[in-house]
Design a protein around this motif. Structure first.
Motif, mmCIF file in Angstrom:
data_model
loop_
_atom_site.group_PDB
_atom_site.id
_atom_site.type_symbol
_atom_site.label_atom_id
_atom_site.label_comp_id
_atom_site.label_asym_id
_atom_site.label_seq_id
_atom_site.Cartn_x
_atom_site.Cartn_y
_atom_site.Cartn_z
ATOM 1 N N MET A 70 -9.738 42.359 23.702
ATOM 2 C CA MET A 70 -8.829 42.755 24.781
ATOM 3 C C MET A 70 -7.828 43.795 24.319
ATOM 4 S SD MET A 70 -5.922 39.785 25.046
ATOM 5 C CE MET A 70 -4.837 39.436 23.654
ATOM 6 N N VAL A 71 -7.273 44.526 25.297
ATOM 7 C CA VAL A 71 -6.194 45.458 24.968
ATOM 8 C C VAL A 71 -4.841 44.777 25.066
ATOM 9 C CG1 VAL A 71 -7.483 47.506 25.605
ATOM 10 C CG2 VAL A 71 -6.136 46.319 27.351
ATOM 11 N N GLY A 72 -4.809 43.582 25.649
ATOM 12 C CA GLY A 72 -3.552 42.849 25.719
ATOM 13 C C GLY A 72 -3.494 41.937 26.921
ATOM 14 N N TYR A 73 -2.393 41.176 26.987
ATOM 15 C CA TYR A 73 -2.114 40.313 28.134
ATOM 16 C C TYR A 73 -1.260 41.081 29.134
ATOM 17 C CZ TYR A 73 -3.550 36.549 24.965
ATOM 18 O OH TYR A 73 -4.252 35.749 24.088
ATOM 19 N N ARG A 74 -1.641 41.048 30.375
ATOM 20 C CA ARG A 74 -0.945 41.811 31.398
ATOM 21 C C ARG A 74 0.518 41.378 31.500
ATOM 22 N NH1 ARG A 74 -1.947 44.955 35.867
ATOM 23 N NH2 ARG A 74 -0.570 44.657 37.641
ATOM 24 N N GLY A 75 1.416 42.344 31.315
ATOM 25 C CA GLY A 75 2.847 42.081 31.482
ATOM 26 C C GLY A 75 3.441 41.158 30.455
ATOM 27 N N ARG A 76 2.761 40.944 29.313
ATOM 28 C CA ARG A 76 3.270 40.013 28.308
ATOM 29 C C ARG A 76 3.214 40.667 26.922
ATOM 30 N NH1 ARG A 76 1.802 33.885 30.061
ATOM 31 N NH2 ARG A 76 1.858 34.185 32.312
ATOM 32 N N PRO A 77 4.091 41.605 26.670
ATOM 33 C CA PRO A 77 4.048 42.332 25.389
ATOM 34 C C PRO A 77 4.274 41.437 24.173
ATOM 35 C CG PRO A 77 6.060 42.846 26.611
ATOM 36 C CD PRO A 77 5.174 42.088 27.548
ATOM 37 N N GLU A 78 5.143 40.437 24.293
ATOM 38 C CA GLU A 78 5.413 39.577 23.136
ATOM 39 C C GLU A 78 4.191 38.740 22.776
ATOM 40 O OE1 GLU A 78 8.912 37.278 23.768
ATOM 41 O OE2 GLU A 78 10.248 39.020 23.874
ATOM 42 N N GLN A 79 3.530 38.182 23.791
ATOM 43 C CA GLN A 79 2.333 37.386 23.522
ATOM 44 C C GLN A 79 1.185 38.264 23.044
ATOM 45 O OE1 GLN A 79 1.800 35.082 27.150
ATOM 46 N NE2 GLN A 79 2.812 33.327 26.198
ATOM 47 N N THR A 80 1.129 39.493 23.554
ATOM 48 C CA THR A 80 0.111 40.429 23.086
ATOM 49 C C THR A 80 0.321 40.739 21.611
ATOM 50 O OG1 THR A 80 -0.167 41.454 25.267
ATOM 51 C CG2 THR A 80 -0.825 42.751 23.354
ATOM 52 N N ALA A 81 1.564 41.023 21.240
ATOM 53 C CA ALA A 81 1.871 41.339 19.836
ATOM 54 C C ALA A 81 1.569 40.160 18.921
ATOM 55 C CB ALA A 81 3.334 41.746 19.708
ATOM 56 N N LYS A 82 1.749 38.963 19.417
ATOM 57 C CA LYS A 82 1.462 37.769 18.616
ATOM 58 C C LYS A 82 -0.037 37.577 18.428
ATOM 59 C CE LYS A 82 2.368 32.793 18.441
ATOM 60 N NZ LYS A 82 2.990 31.631 19.138
ATOM 61 N N ALA A 83 -0.810 37.884 19.470
ATOM 62 C CA ALA A 83 -2.263 37.676 19.409
ATOM 63 C C ALA A 83 -2.985 38.796 18.680
ATOM 64 C CB ALA A 83 -2.833 37.523 20.816
ATOM 65 N N LEU A 84 -2.483 40.031 18.823
ATOM 66 C CA LEU A 84 -3.135 41.195 18.210
ATOM 67 C C LEU A 84 -2.238 41.734 17.102
ATOM 68 C CD1 LEU A 84 -4.367 43.068 21.410
ATOM 69 C CD2 LEU A 84 -5.657 41.479 19.961
ATOM 70 N N ARG A 85 -2.647 41.504 15.879
ATOM 71 C CA ARG A 85 -1.848 41.938 14.736
ATOM 72 C C ARG A 85 -2.725 42.677 13.727
ATOM 73 N NH1 ARG A 85 0.620 36.399 12.926
ATOM 74 N NH2 ARG A 85 -0.478 35.472 14.704
ATOM 75 N N ASP A 86 -2.329 43.907 13.431
ATOM 76 C CA ASP A 86 -3.034 44.708 12.416
ATOM 77 C C ASP A 86 -4.524 44.824 12.709
ATOM 78 O OD1 ASP A 86 -0.626 45.043 10.954
ATOM 79 O OD2 ASP A 86 -0.920 43.087 10.009
ATOM 80 N N GLY A 87 -4.866 44.932 13.984
ATOM 81 C CA GLY A 87 -6.258 45.106 14.360
ATOM 82 C C GLY A 87 -7.056 43.825 14.464
ATOM 83 N N TRP A 88 -6.409 42.671 14.309
ATOM 84 C CA TRP A 88 -7.107 41.390 14.329
ATOM 85 C C TRP A 88 -6.651 40.555 15.517
ATOM 86 C CZ3 TRP A 88 -11.009 40.376 10.985
ATOM 87 C CH2 TRP A 88 -11.115 41.204 9.876
ATOM 88 N N LEU A 89 -7.613 39.912 16.172
ATOM 89 C CA LEU A 89 -7.315 38.949 17.224
ATOM 90 C C LEU A 89 -7.086 37.593 16.573
ATOM 91 C CD1 LEU A 89 -7.262 37.846 20.162
ATOM 92 C CD2 LEU A 89 -9.759 37.559 19.958
ATOM 93 N N HIS A 90 -5.879 37.058 16.751
ATOM 94 C CA HIS A 90 -5.564 35.725 16.240
ATOM 95 C C HIS A 90 -5.958 34.712 17.320
ATOM 96 C CE1 HIS A 90 -3.153 36.677 12.515
ATOM 97 N NE2 HIS A 90 -3.415 37.863 13.020
ATOM 98 N N THR A 91 -7.025 33.978 17.042
ATOM 99 C CA THR A 91 -7.640 33.132 18.063
ATOM 100 C C THR A 91 -6.844 31.885 18.394
ATOM 101 O OG1 THR A 91 -8.917 31.812 16.487
ATOM 102 C CG2 THR A 91 -9.905 33.892 17.260
ATOM 103 N N GLY A 92 -5.954 31.466 17.495
ATOM 104 C CA GLY A 92 -5.264 30.200 17.706
ATOM 105 C C GLY A 92 -6.096 29.006 17.307
ATOM 106 N N ASP A 93 -7.314 29.233 16.815
ATOM 107 C CA ASP A 93 -8.191 28.152 16.373
ATOM 108 C C ASP A 93 -8.076 27.999 14.862
ATOM 109 O OD1 ASP A 93 -9.243 27.472 18.865
ATOM 110 O OD2 ASP A 93 -10.740 29.055 18.755
ATOM 111 N N ILE A 94 -8.015 26.763 14.435
ATOM 112 C CA ILE A 94 -7.917 26.444 13.014
ATOM 113 C C ILE A 94 -9.308 26.081 12.501
ATOM 114 C CG2 ILE A 94 -6.868 24.925 11.300
ATOM 115 C CD1 ILE A 94 -4.943 26.846 12.715
ATOM 116 N N GLY A 95 -9.675 26.659 11.365
ATOM 117 C CA GLY A 95 -11.000 26.363 10.838
ATOM 118 C C GLY A 95 -11.159 26.860 9.420
#
Length: 519
Positions: free
Chosen positions: A377-402
């Motif tokens: 994704m390019v981001g969450y609509r209207g949610r820059p802070e959550q977008t920045a948290k999920a997309l960091r340094d070119g990586w999607l942080h899935t929120g899944d632990i493994g």
């Protein structure tokens, strides 16, 4: 047609228009006893696209697609992409409040609805909504609503002249949000085209595929259908899952490929048990949401053969981040451990396991799963802070632990954001908690997913009543039925005196799960 040939028009329109024209009268869809050819679907899609263009639809314009599984959904899907517009697909399990929020947040200007979802669209009527087209008899359409037949009548069957660009938005997928409100996951035309290529490749589609799709098209099934259409496949589309119908489609209609969650697979196996059935046409059962149990896999291999393939993905990187291949579903001692994994990264994905600081961990260590794909994704609509948290340094942080083993197989161990997967559908516990907390008599509430033999996980609400004496379990369940989609509603409510906390004073959901007595 695309960047791959040195051009810069990698869009869904560029991908689909020439591809579908190749198939002409070839059967594309079987639905409730009727067959629709590719040419018929394309002609209707072009007619609807011209009607949408007349309504001002083009690149960047959001069009809400509010239909249950039906042929018009496929026509509408093709019409939207031929306009280069933004598809916002809503499933028929959403509550009225969820639909209202999505229509407003996406700034939908046009709604394409069937009769079942039309009332919800009209009840919402957000400020920017200008046109509503309904799959309904003209005599049954309220004032201002255009009947489907009338919308297509007299329109050209040629492809409309519109030139979307690869960076134009093409899709907003709404997924559960930790704040209780759905997040709009945004994808560009380029993202979607590349994601489609990944689907065709990873699904391993052949030229003679016959797909059976039973889950809602606004979810994963819609991506699978688009991939099947690119290959000229035939599709059997059903409005609901029925295990007997699955067996009939395989035996009588020679289905080769279907998509199910483990719960559905188990029900099919139960129905097939002890029966002499010719299921030899089936080549692939693609499944997701949870691993399949060894006992059930053993039964499945005996009844269906080596047909199982697992996917792992998210709305943020649709469907294919990893894949567990057919040959990985084996029962020999050397391969058994892999059944607990969700497979290796797909060709178009790179996957790592990282610590809290984003540093890659050695193989075998536990951390957060992160992925890099060309269709993230390019981001969450209207949610820059959550977008920045999920997309960091070119990586999607899935929120899944493994963790990842030495051969690159990924094992999901927990979900960082307390997401529950029930019957293949994603539910955020916070969303359910916010709905339940608004019910009279509820003092505190915590929602967790607990193991369930049929659904994989079941949504359970632990409630501490307030001191008003107004709490009533039946009223809470009724309240949730109004506020939440069906799959998000608690399947059980347990009254407790207090919610457990950790030594740091935080809610201890692990303790709640551990204390669940079972079903």
């Amino acid at each position: 047609m695309s960047d791959l040939t040195g051009k810069s028009d990698l869009t869904l329109k560029a991908v689909f228009v020439d591809a579908l024209d190749r198939f002409g009268a070839r059967p594309a869809l079987h639905y409730q006893g009727r067959t629709y050819g590719y040419g018929e679907i394309v002609a209707a899609a072009n007619q609807l696209a011209h009607r949408l263009r007349a309504a001002g639809v083009g690149p960047g314009v959001s069009v809400a697609l509010m239909m249950s599984n039906r042929p018009e959904y496929i026509v509408a899907d093709q019409a939207i992409l031929r306009c280069g517009a933004v598809k916002v697909a809503l499933n028929d399990m959403l509550s009225a409040s969820e639909i209202d929020y999505i229509l407003r947040d996406s700034e939908a200007r046009v709604v394409l609805a069937d009769a079942g979802m039309l009332p919800a669209a009209l009840h919402s009527a957000p400020p920017l909504l200008e046109t509503v087209i309904a799959v309904a008899d003209p005599d049954d359409c309220p004032g201002g609503v255009v009947a489907w037949h009338d919308a297509l009548a007299g329109q050209p069957t040629t492809v409309p002249e519109v030139d979307p660009t690869p960076t134009d938005p093409g899709l907003i997928v709404y997924t559960g949000g930790t704040t209780g409100l759905p997040k709009g996951v945004m994808h560009t035309q380029r993202n979607l085209a590349l994601n489609l290529f990944s689907h065709v490749m990873e699904m391993g589609l052949l030229d003679d595929e016959v797909l059976l799709l039973m889950s809602p098209l606004p979810h994963s099934a819609g991506f699978l259908l688009q991939a099947g259409m690119l290959k000229g496949a035939r599709h059997f589309l059903e409005t609901r899952f029925d295990p007997e119908l699955v067996l009939e489609r395989i035996t009588a209609d020679r289905v080769t490929f279907t998509f199910m969650v483990p719960t559905m697979i188990y029900r099919v196996l139960d129905r097939a048990a002890g029966r002499a059935l010719d299921l030899s046409s089936l080549r692939t059962i693609l499944y997701g949401a949870a691993p399949i149990t060894r006992e059930r896999l053993e039964q499945g291999l005996e009844v269906l053969g080596p047909v199982f393939m697992q996917l792992y993905g998210q709305s943020e990187a649709p469907n294919f981040i990893t894949r567990l291949r057919r040959e990985d579903h084996r029962l020999d001692p050397d391969g058994e451990h892999r059944l607990a994994s969700c497979g290796q990264p797909v060709v178009m994905a790179t996957v790592r396991v990282v610590d809290e600081a984003g540093r890659e961990l050695p193989r075998g260590q536990v951390g957060e799963i992160v992925a890099a794909t060309p269709y993230t994704m390019v981001g969450y609509r209207g949610r820059p802070e959550q977008t920045a948290k999920a997309l960091r340094d070119g990586w999607l942080h899935t929120g899944d632990i493994g963790r990842m083993d030495a051969e690159g197989y990924v094992y999901l161990l927990d979900r960082k954001n307390d997401m529950i997967i029930t019957g293949g559908m994603n539910v955020y516990s916070t969303e359910v908690e916010n709905a339940a907390a608004a019910c009279p008599g509820v003092g505190q509430v915590a929602v967790v997913g607990v193991p369930h033999p049929d659904w994989g996980e079941a949504v359970v609400a632990f409630v501490v009543p307030d001191d008003t004496g107004a709490f009533d379990e039946a009223k809470l369940l009724a309240h949730c039925r109004v506020e939440l989609a069906r799959y998000k509603q608690p399947k059980a409510v347990r009254v407790v005196e207090a919610l457990p906390t950790t030594v740091y004073g935080k809610l201890d959901k692990k303790a709640l799960r551990a204390g669940w007595p079972g079903w």
